[in-house]
Design an enzyme around this catalytic site. Structure first.
Site, mmCIF file in Angstrom:
data_model
loop_
_atom_site.group_PDB
_atom_site.id
_atom_site.type_symbol
_atom_site.label_atom_id
_atom_site.label_comp_id
_atom_site.label_asym_id
_atom_site.label_seq_id
_atom_site.Cartn_x
_atom_site.Cartn_y
_atom_site.Cartn_z
ATOM 1 N N PHE A 137 -33.970 -1.038 -9.003
ATOM 2 C CA PHE A 137 -34.306 -2.465 -8.970
ATOM 3 C C PHE A 137 -34.601 -2.936 -10.391
ATOM 4 C CE2 PHE A 137 -35.709 -0.562 -4.940
ATOM 5 C CZ PHE A 137 -34.938 -1.280 -4.046
ATOM 6 N N ARG A 144 -34.367 -5.017 -13.888
ATOM 7 C CA ARG A 144 -34.060 -6.320 -14.468
ATOM 8 C C ARG A 144 -33.616 -6.082 -15.899
ATOM 9 N NH1 ARG A 144 -39.706 -8.811 -14.443
ATOM 10 N NH2 ARG A 144 -40.149 -6.613 -14.890
ATOM 11 N N GLU A 145 -32.416 -6.531 -16.238
ATOM 12 C CA GLU A 145 -31.976 -6.364 -17.618
ATOM 13 C C GLU A 145 -32.954 -7.094 -18.539
ATOM 14 O OE1 GLU A 145 -27.937 -6.496 -18.848
ATOM 15 O OE2 GLU A 145 -27.180 -6.225 -16.817
ATOM 16 N N GLY A 171 -25.318 -14.778 -13.434
ATOM 17 C CA GLY A 171 -24.146 -14.013 -13.834
ATOM 18 C C GLY A 171 -24.534 -12.566 -13.979
ATOM 19 N N CYS A 189 -24.435 -7.571 -11.823
ATOM 20 C CA CYS A 189 -25.015 -7.209 -10.522
ATOM 21 C C CYS A 189 -24.893 -8.309 -9.472
ATOM 22 C CB CYS A 189 -26.478 -6.816 -10.701
ATOM 23 S SG CYS A 189 -26.698 -5.301 -11.653
ATOM 24 N N ARG A 232 -21.079 -9.623 -19.048
ATOM 25 C CA ARG A 232 -20.319 -9.544 -17.800
ATOM 26 C C ARG A 232 -20.579 -10.785 -16.946
ATOM 27 N NH1 ARG A 232 -22.234 -3.873 -15.535
ATOM 28 N NH2 ARG A 232 -24.165 -4.662 -16.478
#
Length: 434
Positions: free
Chosen positions: A147, A149-150, A257, A260, A330
């Site tokens: 889980f 988060r970038e 975006g 994921c 991405r």
């Protein structure tokens, strides 16, 4: 504990380094020689706050190493599989090629009693299909979704808000071993949820589907606000005070975006169709459609602001990454809008603190400038599309006005102080705002 991590992309590299940082002996394995060479020197092949530091610490302590040799996994008690599950080229379903290859490559090196922990985001039912192949070696498959988060991935791995482990029925041993792996979080009484395979797989995709739905909901409200004169930011504040709703993820703008959310909601809808329950998640197709419309709307706002045409106009785009604190482009809404404007004949200059190299590789037709102020110089309009602090907090509107040709700003993230920019002489356009 000795641990192997199969797949050293974004998920795997962070997981390997984080496991070493809490005391485990970790080997990261990947087929990409260039990536492994970079990681082995302590250099992350992507930007993630805090990762380079724990990589270097892990390598220096000899608790962390990287290799392309799958045989190096032998002897590990737990093998994490964190390879990618991209969207299939001919449809929306998830491509499990890398998951199957990782499992097949690992099987010869498993020993009875080993734990194989899947972390990749997969269609529900995948673990049940893989489990017999793993069990034939005497090892056990569990599913332990991530889980992350970038921008906060290191923190989310070391100090997660919950841990979910899907195990075979009645398998208390595997769950106990995962508790040992995550001992610092368990000691802090982090919720540790033990469930079956299908539930563990669904937890991940359901969480992403819910977040995507919440974002697209407020963007749908922005569409209504734009034709009624309402202010979607005030609307979000008002409904966000309801504890049942909450204010987080109610930021209207150009949408989500990354690698994921878009991919995962499409794969979830495709899997539901395969299961004969497509109607249960039909709403996700509209969630996706709303999200894509907001990119079109941002480009349209720029056209409207410049009198109906952007042809041969200088437009500065602040942001390239799909979100701040990342160099990930991405499915980036920021770059999507920039490319749309370029296609309409605009001269588009893009700046971003971290993502320019990645962006230039994929979209070489755009102009890229590292320095924010240099990128602003001579612009006829400015478009904010990634809410880096460099743009939303540190860029004074008076200073920006001294650099541009035209004081028109389109706030694609509703992250600027509209009143301050207007006071400084800017014509301000927000998403879903008067």
């Amino acid at each position: 504990m000795k641990i192997s991590v199969i797949g050293c992309g974004y998920l795997g590299a962070v997981h390997a380094a984080a496991m070493a940082s809490i005391g485990h002996d970790v080997v990261g394995i990947d087929v990409d020689e260039r990536k492994i060479a970079s990681l082995a020197t302590g250099e992350a092949p992507f930007f993630e706050p805090g990762l380079t530091e724990i990589l270097s610490e892990g390598i220096a302590s000899r608790r962390l190493r990287f290799t392309t040799d799958m045989a190096e996994a032998q002897g590990a008690a737990v093998h994490f599989v964190g390879v990618g599950t991209p969207q299939q080229k001919d449809g929306y379903a998830a491509d499990l090629t890398y998951v199957n290859a990782a499992i097949d490559g690992l099987l010869p090196f498993l020993s009875p009693g080993d734990i194989v922990a899947g972390k990749s985001t997969v269609p529900v039912g995948t673990a049940a299909d893989l489990a017999p192949r793993v069990a034939a070696t005497g090892a056990t498959l569990v599913w332990n979704p991530e889980f992350l988060r970038e921008g906060f991935a290191v923190q989310d791995t070391v100090d997660p808000d919950r841990l979910v482990v899907g195990v075979p029925e009645g398998d208390d041993r595997s769950a106990d071993i995962l508790r040992e792996v995550y001992h610092p979080a368990v000691a802090k009484r982090t919720p540790f949820i033990v469930t079956d395979y299908a539930t563990a797989e669904l937890v991940k995709v359901a969480a992403n589907a819910f977040l995507a739905t919440k974002i697209s909901f407020i963007n749908a409200m922005a569409e209504i606000a734009e034709v009624t004169g309402a202010d979607v930011t005030q609307l979000a504040d008002a409904i966000g005070h309801d504890a049942r709703i909450g204010r987080r993820f109610l930021g209207a703008g150009i949408g989500f975006g990354g690698g994921c959310l878009p991919k995962d909601i499409r794969a979830f809808a495709a899997r539901a169709e395969e299961l004969g329950r497509g109607e249960s998640v039909n709403f996700l197709r509209e969630v996706d459609a709303i999200n894509m419309r907001r990119r079109d709307r941002a480009a349209q706002l720029v056209v409207e602001a410049l009198g109906g045409s952007v042809f041969k106009k200088n437009i500065t785009v602040l942001g390239a990454a799909f979100k701040p604190h990342s160099d990930d482009i991405r499915d980036s809404p920021a770059l999507d809008v920039a490319v749309k404007l370029h296609g309409l004949g605009a001269w588009v200059t893009v700046t971003d603190p971290e993502a320019l190299k990645n962006a230039a590789r994929v979209h070489p037709q755009l102009t890229y400038v590292d320095d924010r102020d240099e990128a602003l110089r001579g612009a006829d309009a400015v478009l904010v599309v990634t809410e880096w602090d460099e743009y939303r907090r540190e860029l004074a509107p008076e200073h920006a006005a001294s650099l541009v040709n035209g004081t028109i700003v389109i706030d694609g993230r509703n992250c600027l102080d509209a009143a301050a920019w207007r006071t400084a002489g800017w014509t301000y356009y927000g998403m879903g705002r008067p």
